[in-house]
Design an enzyme around this catalytic site. Structure first.
Site, mmCIF file in Angstrom:
data_model
loop_
_atom_site.group_PDB
_atom_site.id
_atom_site.type_symbol
_atom_site.label_atom_id
_atom_site.label_comp_id
_atom_site.label_asym_id
_atom_site.label_seq_id
_atom_site.Cartn_x
_atom_site.Cartn_y
_atom_site.Cartn_z
ATOM 1 N N ALA A 148 -11.765 0.212 18.580
ATOM 2 C CA ALA A 148 -12.556 0.036 17.356
ATOM 3 C C ALA A 148 -12.091 0.981 16.245
ATOM 4 C CB ALA A 148 -14.032 0.254 17.664
ATOM 5 N N ASP A 174 2.455 -6.962 2.553
ATOM 6 C CA ASP A 174 1.291 -6.164 2.966
ATOM 7 C C ASP A 174 1.745 -4.923 3.739
ATOM 8 O OD1 ASP A 174 -1.251 -5.233 3.170
ATOM 9 O OD2 ASP A 174 -1.990 -6.812 4.490
ATOM 10 N N HIS A 195 -8.892 -10.276 -0.822
ATOM 11 C CA HIS A 195 -8.756 -10.207 0.640
ATOM 12 C C HIS A 195 -9.839 -11.115 1.208
ATOM 13 C CE1 HIS A 195 -8.118 -7.961 4.563
ATOM 14 N NE2 HIS A 195 -9.224 -8.649 4.781
ATOM 15 N N HIS A 237 -2.615 -12.695 1.623
ATOM 16 C CA HIS A 237 -2.368 -12.853 3.070
ATOM 17 C C HIS A 237 -3.286 -13.829 3.797
ATOM 18 C CE1 HIS A 237 -5.690 -10.085 3.235
ATOM 19 N NE2 HIS A 237 -4.984 -9.000 3.054
ATOM 20 N N HIS A 285 0.373 3.565 8.430
ATOM 21 C CA HIS A 285 -0.600 4.520 8.962
ATOM 22 C C HIS A 285 0.154 5.490 9.852
ATOM 23 C CE1 HIS A 285 -4.077 2.186 7.624
ATOM 24 N NE2 HIS A 285 -3.432 1.101 8.042
ATOM 25 N N ASN A 344 -6.769 0.568 -2.457
ATOM 26 C CA ASN A 344 -7.609 1.214 -1.434
ATOM 27 C C ASN A 344 -6.995 2.555 -1.026
ATOM 28 O OD1 ASN A 344 -5.503 -0.290 -0.225
ATOM 29 N ND2 ASN A 344 -6.566 -0.409 1.721
ATOM 30 N N HIS A 364 0.869 -1.186 0.000
ATOM 31 C CA HIS A 364 0.000 0.000 0.000
ATOM 32 C C HIS A 364 0.902 1.231 0.000
ATOM 33 C CE1 HIS A 364 -3.673 -2.371 1.096
ATOM 34 N NE2 HIS A 364 -2.768 -3.157 1.670
ATOM 35 N N LEU A 365 1.080 1.827 -1.166
ATOM 36 C CA LEU A 365 1.991 2.987 -1.240
ATOM 37 C C LEU A 365 1.317 4.284 -0.785
ATOM 38 C CD1 LEU A 365 3.971 2.471 -4.593
ATOM 39 C CD2 LEU A 365 4.829 2.196 -2.255
ATOM 40 N N ARG A 366 -0.033 4.297 -0.757
ATOM 41 C CA ARG A 366 -0.794 5.486 -0.303
ATOM 42 C C ARG A 366 -0.564 6.691 -1.220
ATOM 43 N NH1 ARG A 366 -3.377 1.877 3.097
ATOM 44 N NH2 ARG A 366 -2.281 1.505 5.029
HETATM 45 O O1 DOR Z 1 -4.076 -4.698 7.786
HETATM 46 C C1 DOR Z 1 -4.563 -4.275 6.752
HETATM 47 N N1 DOR Z 1 -4.235 -3.058 6.266
HETATM 48 N N2 DOR Z 1 -5.478 -5.009 6.117
HETATM 49 C C2 DOR Z 1 -6.168 -4.519 5.084
HETATM 50 O O2 DOR Z 1 -6.974 -5.223 4.540
HETATM 51 C C3 DOR Z 1 -5.971 -3.147 4.607
HETATM 52 C C4 DOR Z 1 -4.637 -2.657 4.954
HETATM 53 C C5 DOR Z 1 -4.541 -1.158 4.818
HETATM 54 O O3 DOR Z 1 -4.751 -0.660 3.696
HETATM 55 O O4 DOR Z 1 -4.203 -0.483 5.775
HETATM 56 ZN ZN ZN Z 2 -3.150 -5.132 2.096
HETATM 57 ZN ZN ZN Z 3 -6.014 -7.232 2.574
#
Ligand code: DOR
Ligand code: ZN
Ligand code: ZN
Length: 450
Positions: free
Chosen positions: A324, A309, A181, A236, A313, A96, A64-66
């Site tokens: 949550a 993966d 996923h 995964h 964040h 995503n 996930h390079l964002r």
């Molecule tokens: O741990 C995860 N992080 N699982 C995911 O399905 C999405 C990913 C994310 O994009 O942060």
């Molecule tokens: Zn992922």
């Molecule tokens: Zn995933």
């Protein structure tokens, strides 16, 4: 004799299942000759790799390079530099994002935004657009494949079987690939309405292994019903039962494959007690019995691919008070290769299996042209690794914007020192060696990603 751009001398080169002392001549981004002594051409530059081993650059199919509106978590620069530092020369970027990568225009925009800002090669996934014409156009643009979350994603509703079957048929016809996923969002929704998350460990009541097994069985069932036999890759997966289902589907002739992450084979749910939200990821970390069984299956060659993966964040999003609201995932690109290499040193997995899972199988399954192997005529995507160098994981030193890790403090053996991408020495002795990013955008055209 002609002069080439670069010659790497003195290293043991991993090729065709063996480590052999030989030199590598690189010209115009490609490996032009492998051999020793006087048969090798002269070069403008020489890199000494004495005492080191040289592997094909790692191909990480799950990153996930964002960037864009999520640049506060990671950018194309920080993500791909993390990759290069970890010996990863190609990454495939998950969709995503914000804006989400769904369909032709969004994919094209993302490719354009990344241009000139990537230190390694990058291919891009899209979510599955609902419209089949749009799906075809997105494939024709050259996306690496499609990502489907059986939880909640964008694009096509995964529980609309007839729509998904039609989309899978197009993906098969046009030799693309569907990556899934595997967590059953219907079960999660039903349980979430009854079970409140007061503690991170409460997630285990909502998102246990059964949620994964249901999703895996749903996807394999669908894959068996599609005439065009699409490639279906399960991301995964976390338990041996999933691997067994994939093996059965393969035996029936389905084109399916599966992936595990370093964290699901090396860590277990107790890390959530030690590291709190920093160890929270989806799918969840499982019991130590499950993770060691999964490791054994990977070591035995039943798992196709190991992928990071890498899911950065901000620190705030990981340590917020309400469990949550903690965001799932953590960075891994900088340490994946040494994490796995350490297990070779520990005698738990063979070098052969590791190179298959990190380089060769990703290239084969994702049809990445002339990468993943060290052969004449192939792209010079290489990592030089010092098998004797040790390191202790210190995420404060990560180049990734996400400077935390549930592997914090772990002692590793085998350090990627120099990374070469398309013949360019991007990292030398652990330091950035280029003045601008030179990675390429890879496009999958007529089924081939190049
Ligand atoms: O741990 C995860 N992080 N699982 C995911 O399905 C999405 C990913 C994310 O994009 O942060
Ligand atoms: Zn992922
Ligand atoms: Zn995933």
């Amino acid at each position: 004799m002609y002069t080439v751009d670069l010659r790497i001398t003195g290293g043991k080169v991993y090729r065709r299942g063996k480590l052999t002392l030989m030199d590598i001549a690189v010209d115009d981004g490609r490996i032009v000759k492998l051999g020793r002594g006087s048969t090798m051409p002269r070069s403008d530059t020489t890199l000494k790799a004495d005492g080191c081993i040289i592997l094909p650059g790692v191909i990480d199919v799950h990153v996930h390079l964002r960037d864009e509106n999520l640049s506060y978590k990671e950018t194309f620069e920080t993500g791909t530099l993390s990759a290069a530092l970890g010996g990863v020369t190609t990454v495939l970027d998950m969709p995503n994002n914000d804006p989400p990568t769904v369909g032709k225009m969004a994919s094209k925009n993302r490719m354009e935004k990344a241009k000139g800002r990537i230190y390694v090669n990058v291919g891009f996934y899209s979510f599955i657009p609902e419209d089949l014409e749009e799906l075809r156009d997105t494939i024709d643009l050259g996306v690496s494949g499609f990502k489907l979350f059986l939880t909640d994603g964008y694009g096509l509703n995964p529980w609309n079987e007839s729509m998904l079957l039609n989309a899978m048929d197009v993906i098969g016809e046009k030799s693309s690939i569907l990556c899934v996923h595997c967590e059953d969002g219907r079960m999660i929704r039903e349980r979430s309405s009854r079970i409140a998350i007061r503690d991170l460990r409460d997630y285990e009541m909502v998102r246990g292994k059964d949620v994964e097994l249901s999703a895996v069985s749903y996807m394999l069932g669908l894959a068996g019903r599609v005439e065009s036999k699409p490639n279906v890759h399960l991301c995964h997966i976390t338990c041996s039962e999933s691997v067994e289902m994939v093996s059965e589907a393969k035996a029936k002739g389905l084109k399916v494959s599966c992936e595990v992450t370093p964290h699901h084979i090396l860590l277990d749910s107790s890390y959530m007690d030690r590291f709190g939200g920093l160890a929270f990821t989806l799918p969840l970390l499982r019991s130590s019995i499950d993770s060691s069984k999964l490791f054994d299956y990977a070591a035995a060659g039943f798992v196709d691919i190991v992928a990071s993966d890498h899911a950065p964040h901000s620190l705030d999003e990981k340590i917020c008070r309400n469990p949550a609201e903690v965001k799932p995932g953590f960075p891994c690109l900088e340490i994946m290769l040494p994490l796995i290499f350490t297990e070779i040193a520990n005698g738990r997995i063979s070098l052969d299996t590791v190179v298959k899972a990190l380089c060769e199988k990703p290239a084969e399954i994702f049809r990445i042209d002339r990468r993943g192997f060290i052969e004449e005529g192939f792209h010079a995507d290489l990592v030089i690794l010092d098998p004797k160098r040790e390191l202790t994981v210190n995420p404060e030193l990560f180049v990734s914007k996400a400077k935390y890790s549930p592997f914090h403090g772990r002692r590793l053996r085998g350090r990627p020192t120099t990374t070469i991408v398309g013949g360019v020495v991007v990292i030398e002795d652990g330091e950035l060696a280029v003045d601008k990013p030179t990675g390429r955008i890879l496009r999958r055209m007529e089924g081939v990603l190049s």
